[in-house]
Motif scaffolding. Structure first.
Motif, PDB file in Angstrom:
ATOM      1  N   LYS A  50       2.509  -5.053  -6.012  1.00 38.32           N
ATOM      2  CA  LYS A  50       1.212  -4.659  -5.393  1.00 38.32           C
ATOM      3  C   LYS A  50       0.153  -5.825  -4.689  1.00 38.32           C
ATOM      4  CE  LYS A  50       0.648  -0.354  -7.812  1.00 38.32           C
ATOM      5  NZ  LYS A  50      -0.299   0.520  -8.592  1.00 38.32           N
ATOM      6  N   ASN A  51       0.398  -7.126  -5.345  1.00 35.68           N
ATOM      7  CA  ASN A  51      -0.337  -8.196  -4.871  1.00 35.68           C
ATOM      8  C   ASN A  51       0.437  -9.534  -4.550  1.00 35.68           C
ATOM      9  OD1 ASN A  51      -2.912  -7.039  -5.786  1.00 35.68           O
ATOM     10  ND2 ASN A  51      -1.983  -6.988  -7.839  1.00 35.68           N
ATOM     11  N   VAL A  52       1.681  -8.991  -3.956  1.00 35.71           N
ATOM     12  CA  VAL A  52       2.607 -10.259  -3.852  1.00 35.71           C
ATOM     13  C   VAL A  52       2.108 -11.341  -2.646  1.00 35.71           C
ATOM     14  CG1 VAL A  52       3.950  -8.909  -1.872  1.00 35.71           C
ATOM     15  CG2 VAL A  52       5.022 -10.685  -3.474  1.00 35.71           C
ATOM     16  N   LYS A  53       1.558 -10.506  -1.749  1.00 44.89           N
ATOM     17  CA  LYS A  53       1.108 -11.778  -0.774  1.00 44.89           C
ATOM     18  C   LYS A  53      -0.151 -12.724  -1.565  1.00 44.89           C
ATOM     19  CE  LYS A  53       1.679  -8.838   3.296  1.00 44.89           C
ATOM     20  NZ  LYS A  53       2.941  -9.601   3.974  1.00 44.89           N
ATOM     21  N   LYS A  54      -1.008 -12.049  -2.290  1.00 50.13           N
ATOM     22  CA  LYS A  54      -2.005 -13.020  -3.192  1.00 50.13           C
ATOM     23  C   LYS A  54      -1.227 -13.840  -3.944  1.00 50.13           C
ATOM     24  CE  LYS A  54      -6.455 -12.521  -5.281  1.00 50.13           C
ATOM     25  NZ  LYS A  54      -7.488 -11.372  -5.835  1.00 50.13           N
ATOM     26  N   PHE A  55      -0.468 -13.254  -4.766  1.00 45.94           N
ATOM     27  CA  PHE A  55       0.328 -14.084  -5.816  1.00 45.94           C
ATOM     28  C   PHE A  55       0.925 -15.138  -5.018  1.00 45.94           C
ATOM     29  CE2 PHE A  55       4.185 -14.868  -8.456  1.00 45.94           C
ATOM     30  CZ  PHE A  55       3.358 -14.707  -9.800  1.00 45.94           C
ATOM     31  N   PHE A  56       1.723 -15.072  -4.165  1.00 41.76           N
ATOM     32  CA  PHE A  56       2.146 -16.387  -3.454  1.00 41.76           C
ATOM     33  C   PHE A  56       1.545 -16.963  -2.410  1.00 41.76           C
ATOM     34  CE2 PHE A  56       5.798 -13.715  -5.118  1.00 41.76           C
ATOM     35  CZ  PHE A  56       6.612 -14.849  -5.675  1.00 41.76           C
ATOM     36  N   ASN A  57       0.506 -16.504  -2.040  1.00 45.48           N
ATOM     37  CA  ASN A  57      -0.500 -17.231  -1.274  1.00 45.48           C
ATOM     38  C   ASN A  57       0.048 -17.402   0.208  1.00 45.48           C
ATOM     39  OD1 ASN A  57      -2.970 -18.165  -0.107  1.00 45.48           O
ATOM     40  ND2 ASN A  57      -2.441 -20.149  -0.627  1.00 45.48           N
ATOM     41  N   SER A  58       0.753 -16.098   0.686  1.00 46.91           N
ATOM     42  CA  SER A  58       1.531 -16.331   1.875  1.00 46.91           C
ATOM     43  C   SER A  58       1.570 -14.797   2.561  1.00 46.91           C
ATOM     44  CB  SER A  58       2.767 -16.801   1.558  1.00 46.91           C
ATOM     45  OG  SER A  58       3.707 -16.474   2.670  1.00 46.91           O
ATOM     46  N   SER A  59       1.462 -14.999   3.938  1.00 46.65           N
ATOM     47  CA  SER A  59       1.504 -13.610   4.627  1.00 46.65           C
ATOM     48  C   SER A  59       2.946 -13.290   4.961  1.00 46.65           C
ATOM     49  CB  SER A  59       0.656 -13.781   6.022  1.00 46.65           C
ATOM     50  OG  SER A  59       1.254 -14.908   6.828  1.00 46.65           O
ATOM     51  N   LYS A  60       4.074 -14.229   4.833  1.00 42.47           N
ATOM     52  CA  LYS A  60       5.443 -14.397   5.312  1.00 42.47           C
ATOM     53  C   LYS A  60       6.350 -13.447   3.781  1.00 42.47           C
ATOM     54  CE  LYS A  60       7.268 -17.474   7.675  1.00 42.47           C
ATOM     55  NZ  LYS A  60       7.582 -18.740   8.271  1.00 42.47           N
ATOM     56  N   VAL A  61       5.613 -12.840   3.050  1.00 34.68           N
ATOM     57  CA  VAL A  61       6.526 -12.238   1.872  1.00 34.68           C
ATOM     58  C   VAL A  61       6.121 -11.073   1.701  1.00 34.68           C
ATOM     59  CG1 VAL A  61       4.554 -13.058   0.324  1.00 34.68           C
ATOM     60  CG2 VAL A  61       6.904 -12.658  -0.743  1.00 34.68           C
ATOM     61  N   LYS A  62       6.978 -10.216   1.607  1.00 32.74           N
ATOM     62  CA  LYS A  62       7.069  -8.612   1.300  1.00 32.74           C
ATOM     63  C   LYS A  62       7.626  -8.184   0.319  1.00 32.74           C
ATOM     64  CE  LYS A  62       7.168  -7.933   6.531  1.00 32.74           C
ATOM     65  NZ  LYS A  62       7.835  -7.363   7.445  1.00 32.74           N
ATOM     66  N   PHE A  63       7.223  -7.068  -0.319  1.00 34.02           N
ATOM     67  CA  PHE A  63       7.707  -6.442  -1.486  1.00 34.02           C
ATOM     68  C   PHE A  63       8.302  -5.049  -1.438  1.00 34.02           C
ATOM     69  CE2 PHE A  63       6.875  -3.540  -5.196  1.00 34.02           C
ATOM     70  CZ  PHE A  63       7.700  -4.130  -6.178  1.00 34.02           C
ATOM     71  N   LEU A  64       9.391  -4.636  -1.960  1.00 32.75           N
ATOM     72  CA  LEU A  64       9.860  -3.622  -2.213  1.00 32.75           C
ATOM     73  C   LEU A  64      10.304  -3.220  -3.334  1.00 32.75           C
ATOM     74  CD1 LEU A  64      12.107  -2.850   1.019  1.00 32.75           C
ATOM     75  CD2 LEU A  64      10.053  -1.482   0.380  1.00 32.75           C
ATOM     76  N   PHE A  65       9.965  -1.878  -4.047  1.00 33.22           N
ATOM     77  CA  PHE A  65      10.474  -1.530  -5.498  1.00 33.22           C
ATOM     78  C   PHE A  65      12.026  -1.425  -5.518  1.00 33.22           C
ATOM     79  CE2 PHE A  65      11.759   1.592  -8.463  1.00 33.22           C
ATOM     80  CZ  PHE A  65      11.165   1.027  -9.621  1.00 33.22           C
ATOM     81  N   PHE A  66      12.654  -2.112  -6.319  1.00 31.37           N
ATOM     82  CA  PHE A  66      14.138  -2.116  -6.369  1.00 31.37           C
ATOM     83  C   PHE A  66      14.539  -2.023  -8.016  1.00 31.37           C
ATOM     84  CE2 PHE A  66      18.775  -2.977  -6.053  1.00 31.37           C
ATOM     85  CZ  PHE A  66      18.721  -2.374  -4.683  1.00 31.37           C
ATOM     86  N   ASP A  67      15.410  -1.071  -8.176  1.00 33.62           N
ATOM     87  CA  ASP A  67      15.595  -1.087  -9.777  1.00 33.62           C
ATOM     88  C   ASP A  67      17.050  -1.135  -9.797  1.00 33.62           C
ATOM     89  OD1 ASP A  67      16.319  -0.714 -12.215  1.00 33.62           O
ATOM     90  OD2 ASP A  67      14.994   1.223 -12.538  1.00 33.62           O
TER      91      ASP A  67
END
Length: 269
Positions: A50-67
């Motif tokens: 949920k906070n991936v951009k803040k966690f990596f301090n980057s706008s070039k990263v996105k997250f998708l849930f994948f199990d």
């Protein structure tokens, strides 16, 4: 004079990192972002995601849930993601395991535990990477695929490093990682003519928590392991990430089908 540092840059490259929020995955994500790549993380950790951009301090990263443990639907999901995103780089550093993974010892292991963990770890690695390679070929992407192995994919576990600890050997882990390493060689052999490179990165012991627990590694284990390693220490996640970055970049353009050991010399003695 050539600027060889340019070969390590990943500007205008898109990457997919499966397991990109884990111990090794986070460092690998940072490494690729620092080299200029756009990164899509696939991971089961919704909280971090949920906070991936803040966690990596980057706008070039996105997250998708994948199990990765959902094998019945993994084919459809990975094909959809890779088709839509069209990455140049695919990395799998996930570590799927059942809750009873700690019972994977010769004393406690069962056929059910072995089968399930082989399915969600080895088979998910093999099938997702095969799907990615197939799409790269169809789309004529000169891509790179990197899968995380282990020193225990090619070596037996040294029993003495567990002496005076509550830790023990793992029957299922070498089985899984050995399969991944040989899958990499076969995949590289077949897809090389399409300019798709496939390699494994195999770490030795890495500093961090115990798998399936927030507990840190036993101090006696750390000493036992370090005493058996030429560099006299465990590795750091960033050191694994640096190897992955090298194999992701054009600096390794004539390397495919290898098992790149990052083990402080463990496998040399």
């Amino acid at each position: 004079m050539k600027n060889f540092l340019d070969k390590f840059k990943l500007k205008n490259k898109k990457s997919v990192i499966l397991g990109g929020l884990g111990l090794l995955g986070s460092s690998i994500t940072e490494a690729l972002l620092s080299a200029g790549s756009e990164v899509l993380i696939l991971d089961a950790d919704k909280r971090k995601g949920k906070n991936v951009k803040k966690f990596f301090n980057s706008s070039k990263v996105k997250f998708l849930f994948f199990d990765t443990s959902e094998l019945d639907t993994i084919d459809k999901k990975i094909n959809k993601i890779i088709n839509n995103y069209s990455p140049h780089i695919f990395i799998n550093c996930s570590y799927p395991a059942t809750k009873d993974w700690y019972k994977s010892t010769y004393k406690e292991n069962t056929l059910k535990i072995m089968r399930r963990n082989t399915d969600i770890h080895l088979n998910s690695y093999a099938w997702t990477s095969s799907c990615v390679a197939r799409i790269m070929k169809r789309k004529k992407i000169e891509g790179t695929i990197i899968l995380l192995g282990s020193i225990y994919g090619s070596l037996g576990q040294k029993m003495s490093i567990y002496k005076n600890t509550k830790m023990s050997e793992n029957m299922n882990y070498p089985l899984i990682k050995g399969g991944i390493i040989n899958h990499v060689k076969q995949l590289a052999s077949y897809y090389g003519k399409y300019n798709i490179r496939v390699n494994a990165v195999s770490p030795g012991g890495i500093k961090g928590h115990i798998k399936g627990s927030k507990l840190k590694q036993n101090k006696i284990f750390i000493k036992n392991y370090s005493d058996n390693t030429p560099l006299c220490r465990l590795g750091d996640a960033d050191e694994v990430a640096s190897a992955v970055l090298f194999l992701s970049s054009n600096a390794s353009s004539y390397i495919t089908g290898i098992n790149f050991l990052v083990d402080g010399g463990w496998s040399s003695i």
